[in-house]
Design a protein around this motif. Structure first.
Motif: not given
Lengths: 237, 338, 290
Positions: B83-88, B136-139, B144-150
């Motif tokens: 949800a956050a990635i789609l919105m952001d 949490p480690q995977l996120i 993938i931190d360009t999407w997740t914001g690390g």
């Protein structure tokens, strides 16, 4: 002569379902006494009640002491060995470990070793399989094991719940013969619960007939065999 | 003990008229709540609604199908991040992210359920526990931190009420979540009270017999995982929108454990239990914190153990037992034949 | 090559720690057929008790053995007082009680001893053994202690009547009562012994990871994995499982995927093993009768 086991007004229930409605009976020292009756009459429950495995009301005297209300573990220590319904095998343990557990409360190490030999004498098959996992034994072998486990206690009284259940007639005859021998030579009194009335009456000296949680008939095995109603309903001839 | 649970899972009688009336009153009271309490309390109640969806989903898996999960926080995290990635990143409207989160979690849950089929009891507990711990480690993973914001996570905006409705943002979110929850509970109710629910319970209690009677155990068990994850993913998306923020450490193993606690406290294999459980996991930590600032979690632990002493079959189970006793006392229950 | 060897040996050393906690889990499983999620926290708490004793001036080994006794009593008390009332409750309710215990012990430790990390002494010499730098004396000593505990545990279950009675009680409580075993006490004894083993594990772990209330949270997961990989009903398997998990974790972390994802990948591998061998590598395969 005082009875070894004296039961008076025994009531028991599972939850709200009353199963025993005041059972009275006695067992003479050194005798084999049978409790007969149909499925659901309350025979197994009576045995379980004697060992405090169900909640009971009434009085149970054993060897001069009152035992109702005592914990199962303590009743065992008085010398009552119970071969339960379904045999109660410790399936993941070996045959030998099962037998060792039978002698768990005994402290006389040297005679325990002798008892192993004595039991293997009665049931040579168990000796062959002594390192085998008990769950892998056949039904007949497990019944032998269950009886043997009980005998390892050196009990005064042996409670046997349906030893013939699910076994071939030949094996049942073998087990019954050994029971008679144990009763004669070792003076172990036996309380036997059986559906197979004919076999039980051949083995027992005394018998009680239980119907829907009450004793309806009692006497020597000879007398009971002659009873017209018993013959028709339970012996089938 | 399975029999106890089995009894509690037996389909209840068709809701009586009085019961429907009760539900209607309850519904009105719930709808009035945002106008009666503070904005912050409204926000907390919104989270209760969100958690109740998770607990319903987890209950489908653990309560009804007997598969334990110590890792549902992972599905919640996936839903929230989607949800956050789609919105952001893609400017997708908040309401449109919810079906996407749900669908993705359905697939992920189903796929996770396939290997998990081979695992039971403790082994399944470990596998799901590992999933929860790893998430949490995977996120945080750099790739993938360009999407997740690390580690920083993603901040999103709180949606405004549509059509110029005279509500503040918190109130609107409350109603929005309530509406989604109503749909999800309706879905869950239909699923569990019918053929599927019976199949799930049959697999839980008598897997071999169920298989013999033509229930496709493997299919149903994976499906239970998928559906359960879908509920959790939907809730995760709602949760992200409500909290306006996602970060890896919000989805620690503790979240997963809280969910399991909520299911057990609320009542295993009970739909209403989801709500009781959600109230517990939202409010009891706060209460514990008020009782002792020094060791709040010790107090929380005492609450947990205390609840299990008093209500070993959960709140819903206790209520059921209470009603059964009242009925018996009233003597109004006629003997059923058979 | 030498770094690889180093990674393997370091893995064996951490594996020894997982193994010791895994042994505590196996112990309690053998005795009660439950996996105690609070096991790690009880171990951590016991280690704090040891720390207090040593701070009070007690010699290390006196504190060591006294802590084991205290942990044993603590375990017995927890079973008798807290776990007993839910003996008959559904499994998941018992799990919740364990989670409750976990947070209580964690929180109490933080409250009493604060969350600042503390150093914990090692009973083994500081000088590295055999002039090698691959491994510290403490790590070797810890592995040795684990193996001793394993040997004791194995002998206890295998050769003593009490060990046999405990296994029997966990397996078939009703039959156990019928041969005169006091089943309730067997459960309590299982808790006591598991806590004692956990205390030993904690005192071996603390010099390496430092003492803090959360020191066991990661270790418990690996120990749980080790116990399941090795077979939860097999102490020897659990120890071997500990070593496997430790080596796997280190080597993977160093060479294959880096430290970022090593936890996740190690866990995936462990689960992979379980999917292929659902009873663990050395566990007993349970045959279900219909």
């Amino acid at each position: 002569m005082a009875a070894l086991l004296q039961v008076a007004g025994l009531h028991a229930a599972y939850g709200l379902t009353r199963v025993l409605h005041g059972i009275d009976f006695a067992l003479e020292e050194g005798s084999i006494t049978a409790l007969l009756g149909a499925n659901g009459a309350g025979k197994t429950t009576t045995l379980r009640a004697l060992c405090s495995m169900v909640k009971v009301e009434g009085e149970v005297h054993f060897d001069g002491a009152r035992i109702d209300g005592r914990a199962t573990e303590d009743i065992v220590r008085l010398g009552i060995a119970h071969v339960p319904d379904g045999r109660g095998t410790f399936t993941h343990l070996t045959t030998e470990e099962n037998l060792r557990l039978g002698a768990y409360v005994r402290r006389d190490k040297s005679s325990i070793a002798q008892d192993f030999e004595r039991i293997y004498g009665y049931f040579p098959r168990l000796k062959e399989r002594r390192h085998q996992q008990a769950g892998t034994l056949s039904g007949g072998e497990q019944q032998m094991l269950a009886v043997s486990r009980a005998l390892m206690l050196r009990p005064k009284l042996l409670l046997l719940d349906e030893p013939s259940f699910g076994l071939a007639p030949l094996i049942v005859r073998e087990i019954f013969a050994i029971m008679r021998e144990i009763n004669k030579t070792e003076k172990v009194s036996i309380l036997l619960v059986e559906q197979n009335a004919a076999m039980a009456l051949d083995l027992a000296d005394h018998a009680y007939l239980i119907e829907t949680g009450r004793v309806v008939l009692s006497g020597t095995s000879e007398d009971i065999k002659k009873d017209e109603a018993v013959r028709r309903s339970y012996l089938g001839y | 003990m399975t029999t106890e649970i089995a009894l509690s899972a037996a389909p209840a009688a068709r809701p009586a008229r009085s019961r429907l009336a009760g539900l209607a009153v309850l519904f009105i009271v719930v709808c009035a709540l945002p106008f009666l309490v503070s904005s912050y309390t409204t926000f907390q109640l919104t989270l209760v609604i969100v958690y109740s969806i998770v607990l319903l989903g987890l209950n489908i898996l653990t309560g009804y199908n007997g598969q334990i999960s110590l890792g549902h926080g992972a599905f919640y995290a996936i839903g929230a991040y989607v949800a956050a990635i789609l919105m952001d990143k893609y400017g997708v409207p908040y309401w449109a992210t919810i079906p996407v989160s749900g669908a993705l979690c359905l697939v992920v849950g189903f796929l996770f359920g396939l290997p998990a089929l081979r695992l039971e009891g403790l082994y399944l507990a470990l596998a799901t526990f590992a999933l929860g711990v790893s998430m949490p480690q995977l996120i945080k993973y750099k790739g993938i931190d360009t999407w997740t914001g690390g580690v920083q996570g993603i901040t999103i905006l709180k949606p405004d009420p549509p059509f110029g409705l005279p509500l503040n943002q918190d109130q609107w979110l409350f109603y929005f979540c309530l509406a989604v929850a109503a749909v999800m509970f309706w879905l869950g109710w239909n699923l569990l009270r019918g053929r599927v629910g019976r199949a799930l319970i049959a697999i839980r209690d008598q897997p071999i017999a169920a298989e013999a009677m033509g229930v496709n155990n493997a299919m149903y068990k994976s499906l239970a995982f998928g559906v359960s994850a879908m509920f959790t993913g939907v809730a995760g998306a709602l949760g992200a929108i409500a909290v306006q923020f996602v970060a890896p450490d919000s989805f620690s193993i503790f979240l997963s454990i809280s969910f399991l606690v909520g299911v057990v406290i609320g009542g295993i294999a009970s739909i209403s239990g989801a709500i009781w459980g959600a109230l517990f996991i939202q409010f009891v930590p706060n209460i514990a914190d008020q009782i002792s600032k020094a060791a709040p979690w010790a107090i929380y632990g005492v609450f947990l153990i205390g609840f299990m002493y008093v209500m070993p079959v959960g709140v819903a189970g206790a209520i059921r037992i209470f009603w059964a006793r009242m009925k018996r006392k009233a003597g109004s229950s006629p003997q059923r034949s058979g | 090559m030498e770094t690889f060897l180093h990674q393997v040996i370091a893995g064996l050393a951490t594996g020894g720690i997982y193994a010791s906690v895994a042994l505590a889990l196996v112990m309690i499983y053998q005795a009660t057929h439950h996996v105690n999620f609070a096991q790690g926290e009880i171990a951590m708490f016991s280690t704090y008790i040891a720390w207090s004793l040593i701070q009070a001036g007690m010699p290390y080994w006196v504190a060591f053995f006294l802590t084991i006794v205290i942990a044993f009593v603590l375990g017995v008390l927890v079973e008798r007082i807290i776990v007993r009332p839910v003996e008959q409750a559904p499994v998941l309710s018992v799990v919740v009680v364990f989670i409750g215990l976990l947070v209580i012990f964690n929180s109490l430790a933080g409250w009493i001893y604060t969350y600042t990390i503390k150093t914990f002494p090692s009973p083994f010499p500081e000088k590295p053994p055999f002039g090698t730098h691959l491994v510290s004396s403490h790590e070797i000593g810890a592995v040795g202690v684990t193996l001793v505990v394993l040997a004791l545990l194995y002998s206890f279950f295998r050769f003593t009547p009490l060990g046999l009675a405990m296994r029997a009680a966990a397996q078939n409580p009703e039959s156990s009562r019928l041969v005169g075993i006091r089943v309730g006490w067997m459960l309590a004894l299982g808790w006591g012994l598991a806590s004692a083993i956990g205390a030993i594990a904690g005192m071996m772990v603390a010099p390496i990871v430092f003492l803090d209330p959360n020191m066991m949270s990661g270790i418990l997961l690996y120990a749980f994995a080790a116990a399941l990989v090795g077979g939860i009903d097999n102490p020897g398997g659990a120890v071997l499982g500990g070593f496997i998990v430790g080596v796997l974790e280190n080597v993977l972390g160093a060479y294959v995927i880096g430290n970022d994802l090593k936890l996740s990948v190690a866990l995936v591998l462990i689960i992979g093993v379980l999917v292929i061998r659902p009873s663990g590598l050395f566990g007993r395969v349970h045959v279900t009768r219909v």
